[in-house]
Design an enzyme around this catalytic site. Sequence first.
Site, PDB file in Angstrom:
ATOM      1  N   SER A  27      19.949  24.953  33.472  1.00  0.00           N
ATOM      2  CA  SER A  27      20.487  24.071  34.516  1.00  0.00           C
ATOM      3  C   SER A  27      20.455  24.735  35.884  1.00  0.00           C
ATOM      4  CB  SER A  27      21.921  23.692  34.177  1.00  0.00           C
ATOM      5  OG  SER A  27      22.026  23.222  32.855  1.00  0.00           O
TER       6      SER A  27
HETATM    7  N1  SAH Z   1      23.558  25.766  29.828  1.00  0.00           N
HETATM    8  C1  SAH Z   1      22.169  25.863  29.479  1.00  0.00           C
HETATM    9  C2  SAH Z   1      21.450  24.579  29.760  1.00  0.00           C
HETATM   10  C3  SAH Z   1      20.981  23.992  28.527  1.00  0.00           C
HETATM   11  S1  SAH Z   1      20.187  22.410  28.608  1.00  0.00           S
HETATM   12  C4  SAH Z   1      21.522  27.027  30.178  1.00  0.00           C
HETATM   13  O1  SAH Z   1      22.196  27.693  30.954  1.00  0.00           O
HETATM   14  O2  SAH Z   1      20.365  27.307  29.907  1.00  0.00           O
HETATM   15  C5  SAH Z   1      21.161  21.565  27.394  1.00  0.00           C
HETATM   16  C6  SAH Z   1      21.050  22.053  25.992  1.00  0.00           C
HETATM   17  O3  SAH Z   1      21.865  21.200  25.209  1.00  0.00           O
HETATM   18  C7  SAH Z   1      19.656  21.992  25.386  1.00  0.00           C
HETATM   19  O4  SAH Z   1      19.304  23.261  24.923  1.00  0.00           O
HETATM   20  C8  SAH Z   1      19.806  20.990  24.222  1.00  0.00           C
HETATM   21  O5  SAH Z   1      19.040  21.321  23.086  1.00  0.00           O
HETATM   22  C9  SAH Z   1      21.286  21.107  23.935  1.00  0.00           C
HETATM   23  N2  SAH Z   1      21.900  19.972  23.242  1.00  0.00           N
HETATM   24  C10 SAH Z   1      21.663  18.633  23.378  1.00  0.00           C
HETATM   25  N3  SAH Z   1      22.468  17.925  22.550  1.00  0.00           N
HETATM   26  C11 SAH Z   1      23.231  18.834  21.865  1.00  0.00           C
HETATM   27  C12 SAH Z   1      24.247  18.732  20.857  1.00  0.00           C
HETATM   28  N4  SAH Z   1      24.673  17.562  20.365  1.00  0.00           N
HETATM   29  N5  SAH Z   1      24.809  19.880  20.400  1.00  0.00           N
HETATM   30  C13 SAH Z   1      24.420  21.086  20.860  1.00  0.00           C
HETATM   31  N6  SAH Z   1      23.473  21.249  21.810  1.00  0.00           N
HETATM   32  C14 SAH Z   1      22.873  20.134  22.313  1.00  0.00           C
END
Ligand code: SAH
Length: 223
Positions: free
Chosen positions: A67
């Site tokens: 993000s």
């Molecule tokens: N905070 C992260 C951003 C990740 S993007 C960073 O700093 O890199 C959001 C993530 O949420 C993705 O990896 C996606 O696979 C995950 N995601 C989506 N739905 C989810 C769920 N129900 N449970 C766990 N993870 C989920």
Amino acid sequence: MASGRVGDSYGGFRAQLVEALRQKGIEDLAVLRAVGEVPRHLFVPDAFRQRAYEDSALPIGLGQTISQPYVQALSLQALQLSGRERVLEVGTGSGYQTALLTYLADYVVSIERIPELARAARGNLDAAGIRGAQVVVGDGTLGWRPLAPYDAIVVAAAGPEVPRPLLDQLVLGGRLVAPRDREGGQVLVRIVRTATGFEETELAGVIFVPLIGRHGRPEDANA
Ligand code: SAH
């Protein structure tokens, strides 16, 4: 708490990112300090290393993104952490925000639905010398019962509703920050559990990847 910092040549870039976040209105000194400490270049794919300290989201593979730092800083600031909390993060992704959280809370558990990403995130956290966080694989829309309740919960993917199990796993006075779908986009909301229910405020318009799961969007929403 986090410990062990890798010496690197990106310190100047990190300081510029901290300054950029400050200018955009981030005031929480602990959050700014964490951004100044965590080596974000170790959480992005090699091809994007030179852009690791830009204030932008970047692809991390499997259709997911790390993000935008500003949005992460805004979310973390809204959690109002003192350093003593137990925090649940939903959507580990690269593990970068997980790393920031280890500087802000006592114990961090982060849940990711894609096993390959969870594995990569653990590797990134190790490479960055970050301890104090546990990465688990599962559907984060159900929360993570073994360690509930949480003083704070931060969600990094957007669904139609804030999943009810997450609200139920907050302590009284606990804070949750999550993006939620709305007409034409998404809004980042902050919810506080009070004696009588839940108080909600809207923080900003945002763009996140979809929250996929039982209390999120269906599996094929990412396609
Ligand atoms: N905070 C992260 C951003 C990740 S993007 C960073 O700093 O890199 C959001 C993530 O949420 C993705 O990896 C996606 O696979 C995950 N995601 C989506 N739905 C989810 C769920 N129900 N449970 C766990 N993870 C989920």
